[in-house]
Write a protein that holds these residues in place. Structure first.
Motif, PDB file in Angstrom:
ATOM      1  N   UNK A   1      45.379  16.397  64.426  1.00 43.59           N
ATOM      2  CA  UNK A   1      45.988  16.019  63.163  1.00 43.59           C
ATOM      3  C   UNK A   1      45.348  16.818  62.021  1.00 43.59           C
ATOM      4  N   UNK A   2      46.089  17.006  60.964  1.00 45.03           N
ATOM      5  CA  UNK A   2      45.504  17.632  59.782  1.00 45.03           C
ATOM      6  C   UNK A   2      46.036  16.899  58.557  1.00 45.03           C
ATOM      7  N   UNK A   3      45.320  15.919  58.135  1.00 48.45           N
ATOM      8  CA  UNK A   3      45.686  15.122  56.979  1.00 48.45           C
ATOM      9  C   UNK A   3      44.717  15.496  55.860  1.00 48.45           C
ATOM     10  N   UNK A   4      45.232  16.131  54.824  1.00 49.66           N
ATOM     11  CA  UNK A   4      44.402  16.609  53.717  1.00 49.66           C
ATOM     12  C   UNK A   4      43.526  15.506  53.124  1.00 49.66           C
ATOM     13  N   UNK A   5      44.025  14.277  53.083  1.00 51.39           N
ATOM     14  CA  UNK A   5      43.257  13.195  52.483  1.00 51.39           C
ATOM     15  C   UNK A   5      41.942  12.963  53.202  1.00 51.39           C
ATOM     16  N   UNK A   6      41.944  13.137  54.521  1.00 51.09           N
ATOM     17  CA  UNK A   6      40.710  12.912  55.284  1.00 51.09           C
ATOM     18  C   UNK A   6      39.636  13.935  54.955  1.00 51.09           C
ATOM     19  N   UNK A   7      40.047  15.145  54.618  1.00 48.77           N
ATOM     20  CA  UNK A   7      39.064  16.180  54.309  1.00 48.77           C
ATOM     21  C   UNK A   7      38.349  15.893  52.993  1.00 48.77           C
ATOM     22  N   UNK A   8      38.976  15.080  52.146  1.00 48.37           N
ATOM     23  CA  UNK A   8      38.399  14.821  50.837  1.00 48.37           C
ATOM     24  C   UNK A   8      37.575  13.555  50.771  1.00 48.37           C
ATOM     25  N   UNK A   9      37.621  12.703  51.797  1.00 49.69           N
ATOM     26  CA  UNK A   9      36.825  11.484  51.717  1.00 49.69           C
ATOM     27  C   UNK A   9      35.393  11.748  52.179  1.00 49.69           C
ATOM     28  N   UNK A  10      34.556  10.751  52.057  1.00 50.00           N
ATOM     29  CA  UNK A  10      33.136  10.938  52.324  1.00 50.00           C
ATOM     30  C   UNK A  10      32.726  10.597  53.742  1.00 50.00           C
ATOM     31  N   UNK A  11      33.628  10.149  54.570  1.00 49.06           N
ATOM     32  CA  UNK A  11      33.295   9.883  55.958  1.00 49.06           C
ATOM     33  C   UNK A  11      32.983   8.423  56.230  1.00 49.06           C
ATOM     34  N   UNK A  12      32.821   8.126  57.526  1.00 50.80           N
ATOM     35  CA  UNK A  12      32.533   6.781  57.988  1.00 50.80           C
ATOM     36  C   UNK A  12      31.235   6.829  58.779  1.00 50.80           C
ATOM     37  N   UNK A  13      30.217   6.071  58.374  1.00 51.59           N
ATOM     38  CA  UNK A  13      28.957   6.114  59.124  1.00 51.59           C
ATOM     39  C   UNK A  13      29.082   5.462  60.495  1.00 51.59           C
ATOM     40  N   UNK A  14      28.248   5.904  61.412  1.00 49.99           N
ATOM     41  CA  UNK A  14      28.207   5.321  62.751  1.00 49.99           C
ATOM     42  C   UNK A  14      27.695   3.889  62.659  1.00 49.99           C
ATOM     43  N   UNK A  15      28.143   3.050  63.577  1.00 50.26           N
ATOM     44  CA  UNK A  15      27.661   1.672  63.614  1.00 50.26           C
ATOM     45  C   UNK A  15      26.359   1.565  64.401  1.00 50.26           C
ATOM     46  N   UNK A  16      25.981   2.630  65.110  1.00 51.61           N
ATOM     47  CA  UNK A  16      24.746   2.660  65.886  1.00 51.61           C
ATOM     48  C   UNK A  16      23.917   3.826  65.362  1.00 51.61           C
ATOM     49  N   UNK A  17      22.994   3.529  64.454  1.00 49.79           N
ATOM     50  CA  UNK A  17      22.230   4.582  63.800  1.00 49.79           C
ATOM     51  C   UNK A  17      20.802   4.109  63.536  1.00 49.79           C
ATOM     52  N   UNK A  18      19.923   5.073  63.429  1.00 52.73           N
ATOM     53  CA  UNK A  18      18.543   4.808  63.024  1.00 52.73           C
ATOM     54  C   UNK A  18      18.299   5.606  61.751  1.00 52.73           C
ATOM     55  N   UNK A  19      17.941   4.919  60.689  1.00 48.10           N
ATOM     56  CA  UNK A  19      17.709   5.529  59.376  1.00 48.10           C
ATOM     57  C   UNK A  19      18.904   6.376  58.947  1.00 48.10           C
ATOM     58  N   UNK A  20      20.109   5.902  59.247  1.00 46.28           N
ATOM     59  CA  UNK A  20      21.321   6.599  58.851  1.00 46.28           C
ATOM     60  C   UNK A  20      21.752   7.715  59.790  1.00 46.28           C
ATOM     61  N   UNK A  21      20.964   7.999  60.813  1.00 52.98           N
ATOM     62  CA  UNK A  21      21.296   9.061  61.763  1.00 52.98           C
ATOM     63  C   UNK A  21      21.993   8.454  62.980  1.00 52.98           C
ATOM     64  N   UNK A  22      23.234   8.891  63.268  1.00 55.34           N
ATOM     65  CA  UNK A  22      23.967   8.324  64.406  1.00 55.34           C
ATOM     66  C   UNK A  22      23.278   8.652  65.726  1.00 55.34           C
ATOM     67  N   UNK A  23      23.270   7.696  66.648  1.00 54.83           N
ATOM     68  CA  UNK A  23      22.580   7.835  67.934  1.00 54.83           C
ATOM     69  C   UNK A  23      23.468   8.503  68.991  1.00 54.83           C
ATOM     70  N   UNK A  24      24.759   8.211  68.999  1.00 50.94           N
ATOM     71  CA  UNK A  24      25.643   8.730  70.048  1.00 50.94           C
ATOM     72  C   UNK A  24      25.610  10.261  70.160  1.00 50.94           C
ATOM     73  N   UNK A  25      25.736  11.015  69.055  1.00 55.53           N
ATOM     74  CA  UNK A  25      25.707  12.476  69.201  1.00 55.53           C
ATOM     75  C   UNK A  25      24.376  12.993  69.784  1.00 55.53           C
ATOM     76  N   UNK A  26      23.306  12.301  69.541  1.00 52.20           N
ATOM     77  CA  UNK A  26      22.015  12.692  70.113  1.00 52.20           C
ATOM     78  C   UNK A  26      21.988  12.418  71.611  1.00 52.20           C
ATOM     79  N   UNK A  27      22.453  11.242  72.007  1.00 51.87           N
ATOM     80  CA  UNK A  27      22.378  10.836  73.411  1.00 51.87           C
ATOM     81  C   UNK A  27      23.301  11.630  74.325  1.00 51.87           C
ATOM     82  N   UNK A  28      24.447  12.077  73.834  1.00 48.40           N
ATOM     83  CA  UNK A  28      25.408  12.753  74.706  1.00 48.40           C
ATOM     84  C   UNK A  28      24.902  14.099  75.210  1.00 48.40           C
TER      85      UNK A  28
END
Length: 173
Positions: free
Chosen positions: A12-39
Motif C-alpha cells: 500500500x502507499x497511503x501518503x497520510x501514513x508517511x506523515x504521521x509519527x508512527x505507532x510504538x511497539x507494545x513490547x519495548x524496553x526504554x522505548x526500544x521495541x523487542x521484536x525486531x531485536x529478537x527476530x
C-alpha cells in the motif's frame, strides 16, 4: 486508488501514513521495541541450516548434520520467543492488522516455524538420512519464506511506521 473493502493490496502507499509519527511497539524496553531485536536470532539460525545441509551434502561429514540439528533447535526456540513478542504487537496494534504486510508476516513466520519443527522431527534419531534431498528442500523453503516475511516485517516498520516512535513537527530533539 480504488481498493476492495477489507482486502488491502500487497503493498500500500497511503501518503497520510508517511506523515504521521508512527505507532510504538507494545513490547519495548526504554522505548526500544523487542521484536525486531529478537527476530535476528531465528532468522540467522534457520537460514544457516540451508548452508550446513549443503555442506553435509557436499562433504558427507556428520559434523554438518549435527550442526543443522542444533541450528534448527535453536531457531525454533528463539523463533517462538520472537513470535510471542510479534503476536503481542499484532493483537494490540490495529495498524498491523489493517495491512496485508502484517498478515503475510504473521502467516509466513508461523509457516516457517511449523516447517522447521517438521524438519527437526524428520531428523530426530538419524540426522543425516533426512538431509538429502528432503532436508535441503525444507531448509530452502524456510530460508526463502523468512526472506519474504522479513521483507514484509520491514514494510511494517518503514512504510507503515509500526514500532516506530517519530517526532511531530514541533518535537524535534
Amino acid at each position: 486508488m480504488t481498493q476492495t473493502p477489507n482486502i488491502p493490496p500487497l503493498i500500500e502507499s497511503d501518503e497520510r501514513e508517511y506523515r504521521d509519527t508512527g505507532v510504538p511497539s507494545t513490547v519495548a524496553i526504554a522505548g526500544h521495541p523487542i521484536h525486531p531485536l529478537l527476530v535476528t536470532f531465528p532468522i540467522a539460525f534457520l537460514c544457516a541450516v540451508l548452508a550446513t545441509d549443503l555442506a553435509y551434502w557436499l562433504t558427507q561429514d556428520l559434523f554438518w548434520a549435527r550442526a543443522s540439528m542444533w541450528l534448527i533447535g535453536a531457531g525454533v526456540v528463539t523463533g517462538i520467543i520472537a513470535a510471542i513478542t510479534g503476536l503481542m504487537d499484532f493483537l494490540k496494534i490495529n495498524r498491523v492488522r489493517q495491512h496485508s504486510a502484517g498478515w503475510i508476516h504473521l502467516i509466513g513466520n508461523v509457516a516457517a516455524l511449523a516447517l522447521s519443527l517438521i524438519n527437526f522431527g524428520l531428523r530426530w534419531g538419524n540426522q543425516a538420512n533426512a538431509i538429502v534431498p528432503t532436508g535441503i528442500i525444507v531448509s530452502l523453503v524456510v530460508a526463502t519464506t523468512l526472506g519474504v516475511t522479513g521483507w514484509y516485517g520491514a514494510e511494517l516498520i518503514y512504510r507503515h511506521k509500526v514500532a516506530v516512535i517519530g517526532y511531530g513537527p514541533n518535537e524535534r530533539p
